[in-house]
Design a protein around this motif. Structure first.
Motif, PDB file in Angstrom:
ATOM      1  N   ALA A  59       0.821  -1.216   0.000  1.00 40.46           N
ATOM      2  CA  ALA A  59       0.000   0.000   0.000  1.00 40.46           C
ATOM      3  C   ALA A  59       0.848   1.257   0.000  1.00 40.46           C
ATOM      4  CB  ALA A  59      -0.931  -0.006   1.214  1.00 40.46           C
ATOM      5  N   SER A  60       1.985   1.201   0.697  1.00 39.63           N
ATOM      6  CA  SER A  60       2.843   2.381   0.748  1.00 39.63           C
ATOM      7  C   SER A  60       3.497   2.674  -0.585  1.00 39.63           C
ATOM      8  CB  SER A  60       3.918   2.186   1.825  1.00 39.63           C
ATOM      9  OG  SER A  60       4.779   1.108   1.460  1.00 39.63           O
ATOM     10  N   ARG A  61       3.578   1.661  -1.472  1.00 43.86           N
ATOM     11  CA  ARG A  61       4.210   1.851  -2.774  1.00 43.86           C
ATOM     12  C   ARG A  61       3.212   2.183  -3.878  1.00 43.86           C
ATOM     13  NH1 ARG A  61       8.972  -2.800  -3.184  1.00 43.86           N
ATOM     14  NH2 ARG A  61       9.984  -2.301  -1.197  1.00 43.86           N
ATOM     15  N   VAL A  62       1.928   2.132  -3.599  1.00 43.87           N
ATOM     16  CA  VAL A  62       0.927   2.465  -4.601  1.00 43.87           C
ATOM     17  C   VAL A  62       0.944   3.977  -4.837  1.00 43.87           C
ATOM     18  CG1 VAL A  62      -1.537   2.493  -5.133  1.00 43.87           C
ATOM     19  CG2 VAL A  62      -0.517   0.504  -4.009  1.00 43.87           C
ATOM     20  N   PRO A  63       1.122   4.404  -6.078  1.00 46.41           N
ATOM     21  CA  PRO A  63       1.189   5.855  -6.366  1.00 46.41           C
ATOM     22  C   PRO A  63      -0.199   6.484  -6.315  1.00 46.41           C
ATOM     23  CG  PRO A  63       1.344   4.614  -8.410  1.00 46.41           C
ATOM     24  CD  PRO A  63       1.302   3.596  -7.298  1.00 46.41           C
ATOM     25  N   ILE A  64      -0.715   6.672  -5.110  1.00 46.61           N
ATOM     26  CA  ILE A  64      -2.091   7.131  -4.940  1.00 46.61           C
ATOM     27  C   ILE A  64      -2.301   8.503  -5.570  1.00 46.61           C
ATOM     28  CG2 ILE A  64      -3.846   7.779  -3.254  1.00 46.61           C
ATOM     29  CD1 ILE A  64      -2.698   5.663  -1.396  1.00 46.61           C
ATOM     30  N   PHE A  65      -1.417   9.449  -5.268  1.00 42.22           N
ATOM     31  CA  PHE A  65      -1.618  10.802  -5.765  1.00 42.22           C
ATOM     32  C   PHE A  65      -1.450  10.907  -7.280  1.00 42.22           C
ATOM     33  CE2 PHE A  65      -0.277  11.918  -1.256  1.00 42.22           C
ATOM     34  CZ  PHE A  65      -1.590  12.022  -0.828  1.00 42.22           C
ATOM     35  N   PRO A  66      -0.444  10.267  -7.891  1.00 44.12           N
ATOM     36  CA  PRO A  66      -0.409  10.270  -9.361  1.00 44.12           C
ATOM     37  C   PRO A  66      -1.647   9.624  -9.987  1.00 44.12           C
ATOM     38  CG  PRO A  66       1.741   9.685  -8.496  1.00 44.12           C
ATOM     39  CD  PRO A  66       0.806   9.718  -7.328  1.00 44.12           C
ATOM     40  N   LEU A  67      -2.199   8.613  -9.324  1.00 46.54           N
ATOM     41  CA  LEU A  67      -3.425   7.999  -9.835  1.00 46.54           C
ATOM     42  C   LEU A  67      -4.596   8.986  -9.792  1.00 46.54           C
ATOM     43  CD1 LEU A  67      -3.282   4.374  -8.352  1.00 46.54           C
ATOM     44  CD2 LEU A  67      -3.058   5.051 -10.745  1.00 46.54           C
ATOM     45  N   PHE A  68      -4.652   9.787  -8.760  1.00 47.22           N
ATOM     46  CA  PHE A  68      -5.695  10.810  -8.676  1.00 47.22           C
ATOM     47  C   PHE A  68      -5.549  11.826  -9.809  1.00 47.22           C
ATOM     48  CE2 PHE A  68      -7.070   9.693  -4.340  1.00 47.22           C
ATOM     49  CZ  PHE A  68      -8.414  10.022  -4.436  1.00 47.22           C
ATOM     50  N   ILE A  69      -4.316  12.252 -10.062  1.00 38.02           N
ATOM     51  CA  ILE A  69      -4.085  13.215 -11.138  1.00 38.02           C
ATOM     52  C   ILE A  69      -4.480  12.617 -12.478  1.00 38.02           C
ATOM     53  CG2 ILE A  69      -2.291  14.475 -12.386  1.00 38.02           C
ATOM     54  CD1 ILE A  69      -0.848  14.860  -9.734  1.00 38.02           C
ATOM     55  N   ALA A  70      -4.083  11.367 -12.719  1.00 34.81           N
ATOM     56  CA  ALA A  70      -4.427  10.706 -13.980  1.00 34.81           C
ATOM     57  C   ALA A  70      -5.938  10.529 -14.117  1.00 34.81           C
ATOM     58  CB  ALA A  70      -3.717   9.356 -14.072  1.00 34.81           C
ATOM     59  N   ALA A  71      -6.603  10.144 -13.029  1.00 35.16           N
ATOM     60  CA  ALA A  71      -8.049   9.956 -13.077  1.00 35.16           C
ATOM     61  C   ALA A  71      -8.768  11.275 -13.333  1.00 35.16           C
ATOM     62  CB  ALA A  71      -8.532   9.327 -11.768  1.00 35.16           C
ATOM     63  N   SER A  72      -8.317  12.352 -12.693  1.00 37.27           N
ATOM     64  CA  SER A  72      -8.937  13.659 -12.904  1.00 37.27           C
ATOM     65  C   SER A  72      -8.771  14.108 -14.347  1.00 37.27           C
ATOM     66  CB  SER A  72      -8.319  14.693 -11.958  1.00 37.27           C
ATOM     67  OG  SER A  72      -8.505  14.332 -10.608  1.00 37.27           O
ATOM     68  N   LEU A  73      -7.582  13.896 -14.899  1.00 29.42           N
ATOM     69  CA  LEU A  73      -7.328  14.276 -16.287  1.00 29.42           C
ATOM     70  C   LEU A  73      -8.181  13.449 -17.244  1.00 29.42           C
ATOM     71  CD1 LEU A  73      -5.697  15.914 -18.333  1.00 29.42           C
ATOM     72  CD2 LEU A  73      -3.910  14.168 -18.202  1.00 29.42           C
ATOM     73  N   LEU A  74      -8.277  12.156 -16.974  1.00 31.68           N
ATOM     74  CA  LEU A  74      -9.074  11.278 -17.836  1.00 31.68           C
ATOM     75  C   LEU A  74     -10.555  11.660 -17.788  1.00 31.68           C
ATOM     76  CD1 LEU A  74      -9.116   8.761 -19.659  1.00 31.68           C
ATOM     77  CD2 LEU A  74      -9.461   7.391 -17.598  1.00 31.68           C
ATOM     78  N   VAL A  75     -11.060  11.903 -16.599  1.00 31.98           N
ATOM     79  CA  VAL A  75     -12.466  12.299 -16.453  1.00 31.98           C
ATOM     80  C   VAL A  75     -12.730  13.598 -17.208  1.00 31.98           C
ATOM     81  CG1 VAL A  75     -14.172  13.147 -14.801  1.00 31.98           C
ATOM     82  CG2 VAL A  75     -12.878  11.080 -14.292  1.00 31.98           C
ATOM     83  N   GLY A  76     -11.829  14.551 -17.051  1.00 31.26           N
ATOM     84  CA  GLY A  76     -12.011  15.823 -17.721  1.00 31.26           C
ATOM     85  C   GLY A  76     -11.970  15.712 -19.235  1.00 31.26           C
ATOM     86  N   TRP A  77     -11.095  14.874 -19.744  1.00 29.65           N
ATOM     87  CA  TRP A  77     -10.966  14.720 -21.188  1.00 29.65           C
ATOM     88  C   TRP A  77     -12.160  13.981 -21.789  1.00 29.65           C
ATOM     89  CZ3 TRP A  77      -7.830  17.433 -24.032  1.00 29.65           C
ATOM     90  CH2 TRP A  77      -7.644  17.083 -25.372  1.00 29.65           C
ATOM     91  N   LEU A  78     -12.802  13.125 -20.997  1.00 29.96           N
ATOM     92  CA  LEU A  78     -13.905  12.311 -21.506  1.00 29.96           C
ATOM     93  C   LEU A  78     -15.278  12.944 -21.303  1.00 29.96           C
ATOM     94  CD1 LEU A  78     -12.796   8.718 -20.385  1.00 29.96           C
ATOM     95  CD2 LEU A  78     -12.599   9.762 -22.649  1.00 29.96           C
ATOM     96  N   ILE A  79     -15.331  14.140 -20.756  1.00 34.83           N
ATOM     97  CA  ILE A  79     -16.630  14.790 -20.530  1.00 34.83           C
ATOM     98  C   ILE A  79     -17.440  14.919 -21.818  1.00 34.83           C
ATOM     99  CG2 ILE A  79     -17.713  17.014 -19.958  1.00 34.83           C
ATOM    100  CD1 ILE A  79     -17.125  15.438 -17.497  1.00 34.83           C
ATOM    101  N   PRO A  80     -16.885  15.444 -22.924  1.00 34.23           N
ATOM    102  CA  PRO A  80     -17.690  15.535 -24.163  1.00 34.23           C
ATOM    103  C   PRO A  80     -18.146  14.167 -24.659  1.00 34.23           C
ATOM    104  CG  PRO A  80     -15.760  16.947 -24.306  1.00 34.23           C
ATOM    105  CD  PRO A  80     -15.570  16.090 -23.095  1.00 34.23           C
ATOM    106  N   GLY A  81     -17.263  13.170 -24.566  1.00 32.47           N
ATOM    107  CA  GLY A  81     -17.647  11.831 -24.992  1.00 32.47           C
ATOM    108  C   GLY A  81     -18.738  11.243 -24.122  1.00 32.47           C
ATOM    109  N   PHE A  82     -18.673  11.499 -22.828  1.00 31.17           N
ATOM    110  CA  PHE A  82     -19.721  11.008 -21.924  1.00 31.17           C
ATOM    111  C   PHE A  82     -21.059  11.654 -22.259  1.00 31.17           C
ATOM    112  CE2 PHE A  82     -22.131  11.922 -17.990  1.00 31.17           C
ATOM    113  CZ  PHE A  82     -22.518  10.633 -17.672  1.00 31.17           C
ATOM    114  N   TYR A  83     -21.049  12.953 -22.520  1.00 27.31           N
ATOM    115  CA  TYR A  83     -22.300  13.636 -22.857  1.00 27.31           C
ATOM    116  C   TYR A  83     -22.891  13.081 -24.148  1.00 27.31           C
ATOM    117  CZ  TYR A  83     -25.609  17.424 -23.677  1.00 27.31           C
ATOM    118  OH  TYR A  83     -26.755  18.148 -23.905  1.00 27.31           O
ATOM    119  N   ALA A  84     -22.028  12.835 -25.135  1.00 25.54           N
ATOM    120  CA  ALA A  84     -22.515  12.258 -26.393  1.00 25.54           C
ATOM    121  C   ALA A  84     -23.028  10.836 -26.172  1.00 25.54           C
ATOM    122  CB  ALA A  84     -21.399  12.279 -27.435  1.00 25.54           C
TER     123      ALA A  84
END
Length: 239
Positions: A7-32
């Protein structure tokens, strides 16, 4: 390998950044994907965020039992802040003056408050190198759900508005809801979005100080609030 070490080696914060970026990029696709339009919004526009919020709440309830340890700091523990009568009187007077200024110059005061809060965030990062990644993730979770704006086809059309409101975008939904409660149009209460974003940032810094579990729970909340706000802003842009 032990679970705690894993658990201490899981990159939690980079995963949050990647997830936020992915969610933001997929907003138009989700709406469509929901096959929505302005006259007929799909129920999925509120069902999917509700399912996500429910799953996040369940995860947060399990956080106390997850093997995520407190980050250790080389700095000594801070002494609790003590308030004297004089300090309380000064704070009361300061709040009264701030309320009067907000009533007269809401946009200016809220902008100054946001700038001061952002400066405080920078100082926090400088003074606490062990928390820099968490602090960067906090800002990323607030702003990256709006990543679709970068590739928006009509960016030139919304750019003047975007430059003006970008500081309040993470609090787009709370500010809109409070504006309705006050009987004001959102465009007339953009100052409220600036103040709420500043408050969101200050609370996030406080959560980071309290440890990684509280930080993770707060980041989930911040990211989802920004994601819902991003979806609402996208719907306004294509209207």
């Amino acid at each position: 390998m032990e679970i705690s070490k894993l658990a201490s080696r899981v990159p939690i914060f980079p995963l949050f950044i990647a997830a936020s970026l992915l969610v933001g990029w997929l907003i138009p696709g989700f709406y469509a994907w929901t096959d929505s339009d302005q006259s007929r919004p799909s129920p999925l526009l509120w069902k999917v965020p509700l399912w996500t919020a429910t799953a996040s709440a369940a995860f947060c309830m399990a956080l106390p039992w997850l093997p995520i340890g407190r980050q250790l700091s080389d700095r000594p523990a801070r002494q609790p802040m003590r308030f004297s009568l004089r300090t309380l009187l000064m704070l009361t007077a300061g709040v009264a003056v701030a309320i009067a200024l907000i009533a007269k110059f809401p946009l200016v005061v809220s902008g100054i408050a946001f700038a001061a809060t952002f400066a405080y965030w920078i100082a926090f990062c400088v003074r606490n190198p062990q928390h820099r990644m968490a602090a960067a993730t906090l800002v990323g979770s607030m702003m990256l759900p709006y990543a679709w704006v970068v590739g928006y086809d009509e960016l030139d059309r919304i750019l003047p508005t975007l430059v003006f409101i970008i500081a309040g975008m993470p609090a787009f939904v709370p500010a809109a809801l409070l504006s309705q409660m006050f009987g004001q149009h959102f465009q007339e209460s953009q100052w409220l979005a600036f103040l709420l974003t500043a408050l969101e940032l200050v609370i996030g810094i406080g959560m980071i100080r309290l440890g990684p579990k509280r930080t993770i729970a707060y980041l989930l909340l911040v990211m989802q609030v920004s994601a819902v706000g991003s979806l609402g802003f996208y719907m306004m842009c294509i209207a």
